[in-house]
Design a protein around this motif. Structure first.
Motif, PDB file in Angstrom:
ATOM      1  N   ASP A 105      -4.481  11.884  12.758  1.00  0.00           N
ATOM      2  CA  ASP A 105      -3.033  11.926  12.877  1.00  0.00           C
ATOM      3  C   ASP A 105      -2.332  10.967  11.917  1.00  0.00           C
ATOM      4  O   ASP A 105      -1.236  11.243  11.456  1.00  0.00           O
ATOM      5  N   ALA A 106      -2.982   9.815  11.630  1.00  0.00           N
ATOM      6  CA  ALA A 106      -2.339   8.811  10.783  1.00  0.00           C
ATOM      7  C   ALA A 106      -3.396   7.865  10.217  1.00  0.00           C
ATOM      8  O   ALA A 106      -4.504   7.782  10.731  1.00  0.00           O
ATOM      9  N   ALA A 107      -2.997   7.172   9.167  1.00  0.00           N
ATOM     10  CA  ALA A 107      -3.836   6.126   8.583  1.00  0.00           C
ATOM     11  C   ALA A 107      -3.040   4.834   8.581  1.00  0.00           C
ATOM     12  O   ALA A 107      -1.820   4.843   8.418  1.00  0.00           O
ATOM     13  N   VAL A 108      -3.741   3.734   8.786  1.00  0.00           N
ATOM     14  CA  VAL A 108      -3.102   2.425   8.745  1.00  0.00           C
ATOM     15  C   VAL A 108      -3.526   1.766   7.437  1.00  0.00           C
ATOM     16  O   VAL A 108      -4.699   1.485   7.217  1.00  0.00           O
ATOM     17  N   LEU A 109      -2.548   1.546   6.583  1.00  0.00           N
ATOM     18  CA  LEU A 109      -2.801   0.955   5.276  1.00  0.00           C
ATOM     19  C   LEU A 109      -2.491  -0.534   5.311  1.00  0.00           C
ATOM     20  O   LEU A 109      -1.584  -0.974   6.013  1.00  0.00           O
ATOM     21  N   LEU A 110      -3.235  -1.283   4.523  1.00  0.00           N
ATOM     22  CA  LEU A 110      -3.010  -2.717   4.384  1.00  0.00           C
ATOM     23  C   LEU A 110      -2.741  -3.002   2.919  1.00  0.00           C
ATOM     24  O   LEU A 110      -3.557  -2.699   2.050  1.00  0.00           O
ATOM     25  N   SER A 111      -1.573  -3.568   2.631  1.00  0.00           N
ATOM     26  CA  SER A 111      -1.205  -3.908   1.270  1.00  0.00           C
ATOM     27  C   SER A 111      -0.429  -5.216   1.274  1.00  0.00           C
ATOM     28  O   SER A 111       0.551  -5.363   2.016  1.00  0.00           O
ATOM     29  N   LYS A 112      -0.889  -6.159   0.485  1.00  0.00           N
ATOM     30  CA  LYS A 112      -0.238  -7.469   0.361  1.00  0.00           C
ATOM     31  C   LYS A 112      -0.052  -8.143   1.716  1.00  0.00           C
ATOM     32  O   LYS A 112       0.981  -8.731   2.005  1.00  0.00           O
TER      33      LYS A 112
END
Length: 179
Positions: A149-156
């Motif tokens: 259903d969704a992805a959890v992205l990590l940036s900065k």
């Protein structure tokens, strides 16, 4: 309620001081799913889900977790200091292998299962998840009966949840249990 540090509280905070801070991930998932009751398979000493969700059951075989969670009042005090919701945190710990523990939990009683260190728990989690419940997993293979259903992205250092472009590498994936 006293906010003094106890040996168990220090154990949690020592662990959290060294571990990746996932509060942003949990907050994004909470906003997306609306979950209230959560099970965290192979939780170790990560009590930060209780900062976001009012009712969390932690599952692990680790001796440090068993000792720290033996005094759940210290985990509740820590969660109470950081919580983002009204009311008292409800925290339980169940010692044992996640497949056995998840298999023994009441049927269709939880909104979300967290599996960031347990590997594919989908088959075991499906039994205790409510129909349409959620699975937050580190991997992309949750097992049968789930839809990505969704992805959890990590940036900065910041987490954000996306519902498109789900083929990219992510810090976590949110799956919906098919009813």
């Amino acid at each position: 309620m006293s906010r003094r540090a106890t040996p168990s509280t220090r154990t949690f905070t020592d662990y959290l001081g060294e571990a990746t801070d996932r509060r942003g991930m949990y907050s994004a998932v909470a906003a997306h799913t609306g979950a209230r009751r959560v099970v965290y398979a192979v939780s170790s000493l990560d009590v930060t889900p209780s900062y976001v969700w009012p009712d969390v059951t932690y599952v692990d075989t680790d001796q440090r977790a068993r000792v720290a969670f033996a005094d759940t009042a210290s985990a509740v005090r820590l969660a109470d200091q950081h919580k983002t919701y009204e009311g008292e945190p409800r925290i339980r710990f169940l010692g044992g292998e996640y497949d056995r523990v998840l298999g023994a939990l009441p049927v269709a009683s939880w909104d979300l299962v967290i599996s960031l260190h347990a590997g594919p728990v989908g088959a075991n989690a499906a039994r205790c998840l409510k129909p349409g419940g959620w699975l937050l997993a580190a991997g992309r293979e949750p097992g049968e009966g789930y839809r990505l259903d969704a992805a959890v992205l990590l940036s900065k250092g910041k987490y954000r949840l996306v519902t498109d472009g789900l083929d990219r590498a992510a810090a976590g994936y949110v799956f919906r249990r098919e009813a």
